[in-house]
Every structure is written in C-alpha cells, then in structure tokens.
Design an enzyme around this catalytic site. Structure first.
Site, PDB file in Angstrom:
ATOM      1  N   GLU A 190     -38.825  13.264   6.837  1.00 33.60           N
ATOM      2  CA  GLU A 190     -38.100  14.451   6.376  1.00 33.60           C
ATOM      3  C   GLU A 190     -36.953  14.688   7.342  1.00 33.60           C
ATOM      4  O   GLU A 190     -37.136  14.595   8.559  1.00 33.60           O
ATOM      5  CB  GLU A 190     -39.081  15.635   6.402  1.00 33.60           C
ATOM      6  CG  GLU A 190     -38.630  16.846   5.638  1.00 33.60           C
ATOM      7  CD  GLU A 190     -39.639  17.990   5.756  1.00 33.60           C
ATOM      8  OE1 GLU A 190     -40.814  17.819   5.363  1.00 33.60           O
ATOM      9  OE2 GLU A 190     -39.231  19.058   6.238  1.00 33.60           O
ATOM     10  N   GLU A 230     -45.868  18.180   9.586  1.00 30.93           N
ATOM     11  CA  GLU A 230     -45.446  19.232  10.504  1.00 30.93           C
ATOM     12  C   GLU A 230     -46.546  20.156  11.016  1.00 30.93           C
ATOM     13  O   GLU A 230     -46.609  21.329  10.636  1.00 30.93           O
ATOM     14  CB  GLU A 230     -44.327  20.070   9.853  1.00 30.93           C
ATOM     15  CG  GLU A 230     -43.074  19.267   9.594  1.00 30.93           C
ATOM     16  CD  GLU A 230     -41.864  20.132   9.269  1.00 30.93           C
ATOM     17  OE1 GLU A 230     -41.997  21.359   9.132  1.00 30.93           O
ATOM     18  OE2 GLU A 230     -40.764  19.558   9.176  1.00 30.93           O
TER      19      GLU A 230
END
Ligand code: CA
Length: 308
Positions: free
Chosen positions: A228, A141
């Site tokens: 995720e 991320e």
C-alpha cells in the site's frame, strides 16, 4: 494498445513466485517486480469488488497485481457479515485468476484478531493455495502493537497457512502502520520460506527517514513488499507531493521492490483514485480519475513497459 493474449498474462510469464534473499523471484528464478492497485475497504466500496474492475485494471492500467482489502472490524465488515465479505473478496480473486494477474488477500485490520484470522486464512488457503496467483497479507498495518506481539501473531498465521499451502508468498506487517521495519530487521521471523514484510508509505508524510529505515532493513536481508502506498499525507488526504512520490517509486524500482497504490474507491479524499462518476465496472474515462488516479495509471503503464 492492448494485448490480451494469454502469453502476455503476468502469471503465465512468471508463474509460482518465491523469495530468495530480499528478492521476489518467479518460476524461472528471475527477479520480478509486481505493480498494481489496492482496492479500498470492501465494506465501504463494495461496488468496485467485481471481475470487470479487475479486468479494467489489468487492461487499461497495466496492473500485474491487485489487492483485495477485506475490512474486518468496522460495522458491515468481515466480523459482522462474514459470508457477504468472503463473496466480495472472492469476486476479486476470481477476477485475478481469470486475468492471469497476482492477487493479495489482505486481512485489513489494525488489531490482533487471531482466531478469526486463522479461520479466514484456512478457508482461503484451501480454496486458492493451489493457484500461483495468490499472495496472503496476514495483518494490514498494526497500530499500537509491539513487534513481539505482531511477530507472535504472524507466526501462528504462517503456521496455519503453511499447514494447507506450502509455498505461496506470505506478507507480514510491522508496527506503527507498517513503518517500523527496522524493528523487524533486528529480530526477523525465521524457519519459514517465502515470507516478506510490508512497508507502507504516504509520500507527503513519509520521506527520507523511512527510506533510510528500509535501506537498513534491506542491508539486513529483510525482503520488503509495498502492499500500500500513495502520494499524499498519511491520512490519505491533502495535496499530492509529486516530487516525493516520484522519489519513492524510483527508490522501489531501483531496489526491485513491488508496489501497490491505495486505493480503488470514490471517497472524497485525495487517495481514492476515482470520482463518484466512475462506473462500477471499470471503463473509466479521464474525467472519472482524480489527480492520484491519473498519476498512478501513468506510473503503472511506464514501469510495466506498456506502449499505451
Ligand atoms: Ca501453493
């Protein structure tokens, strides 16, 4: 019913993975979809970082992959306590080797820490690059970085890993918490094999517009891996949107895209799948599971073809 025979182990069946076009494939050149759980940040939830929890996730939750999310920047994480951090990550990796499942070594960082990441992945590739179980996730991320910045950093890390490990799959992040995969699609990394790109969804926040971006990327031959995801809002909290979560998993399965759910932790938030009553060594009962834990356990069992 549990089947713990060696032959049932995912890595025995699928072996060394590779990427062909947009598809993750196994040693027989068959498409493979990995499904599993991400551990939470190791620095906050170290009590779950052990081989017993990996075993439980394999046997009771039917995970074919787990993700060791090594926190990098917070106090008590890798930059602060490198030896202890690597020990925690290795406990999960070694558990996955023993259970015959795949394991993602995740550099769980929101900023570029290139030199530190190079050192870490060199160590990991030297120790584990010979095992088919291992997948490298080099940048969880990216937050505010442009794709050009993420791409440049990723190229350096891919070269670093490939100098040691020629073939294991490497997962590359994309801007804006792994959502701007359309930017990747317009300017992908070239010259390396077995590269995939991560996309993360939180179903109550990310809906059809993000699936549209993914479809655009798939159309441009970008291989996607969901390292995720979960069913609530992007904060990891708030109510679970059951219908939208189902839509996401149906979409992933239809496209043969691997997916993991966030996360094995007991924080007071919707996305942490267990309550604080949960044993540190697995053997969780229904009363230990939050709504998201019960839901994902069902999804994992369903799609793995479990007869539990
Ligand atoms: Ca290898």
């Amino acid at each position: 019913m549990e089947n713990n025979s060696t032959m049932a182990q995912p890595v025995v069946i699928h072996g060394q993975l590779h990427v062909e076009g947009i598809q993750l494939k196994d040693k027989n050149n068959d498409a493979v979809v990995l499904r599993g759980m991400s551990f939470g940040w190791h620095n906050w939830w170290p009590r779950f970082y052990n081989a017993d929890v990996v075993k439980w996730l394999r046997e009771d939750w039917d995970c074919s992959v787990v993700r060791a999310a090594m926190g990098v920047e917070p106090e008590g994480a890798y930059l602060d306590k490198p030896e202890w951090s690597v020990e925690k990550i290795k406990a999960v990796i070694n558990g996955a080797l023993r259970e015959g499942i795949y394991v993602i070594i995740d550099w769980h960082c929101h900023n570029i820490r290139l030199e530190e990441a190079k050192k870490f992945f060199t160590e990991m590739a030297k120790a584990y690059g010979k095992y088919p179980n291992v997948i490298y996730e080099i940048f969880n991320e990216p937050e505010h970085q442009t794709w050009q910045e993420v791409k440049a950093c990723s190229l350096e890390l891919i070269k670093t890993i490939r100098a040691v490990d020629a073939n294991n799959v490497i997962l590359v992040g994309c801007p804006h918490w792994d959502q701007d995969i359309d930017l990747v699609a317009d300017d992908p990394i070239t010259g390396f094999s077995n590269i995939m790109y991560t996309m993360h969804f939180y179903a109550a926040t990310h809906r059809q517009p993000l699936r549209d971006k993914c479809d655009y990327a798939l159309g441009k031959k970008i291989p996607i891996f969901i390292s995720e995801s979960a069913g609530m809002e992007a904060t990891g909290d708030g109510p679970v949107d059951d219908a939208e979560w189902n839509r996401w998993i149906t979409w992933a399965e239809a496209n043969k895209i691997s997916w993991l759910t966030w996360s094995v932790a007991d924080k007071d938030e919707t996305c942490s799948v267990v309550f604080s009553s949960a044993n540190s060594n697995g053997h969780w009962e229904e009363k230990d599971l939050k709504e998201s834990g019960k839901k994902v356990k069902q999804l994992l069992r369903k799609y793995s073809g479990s007869n539990k």
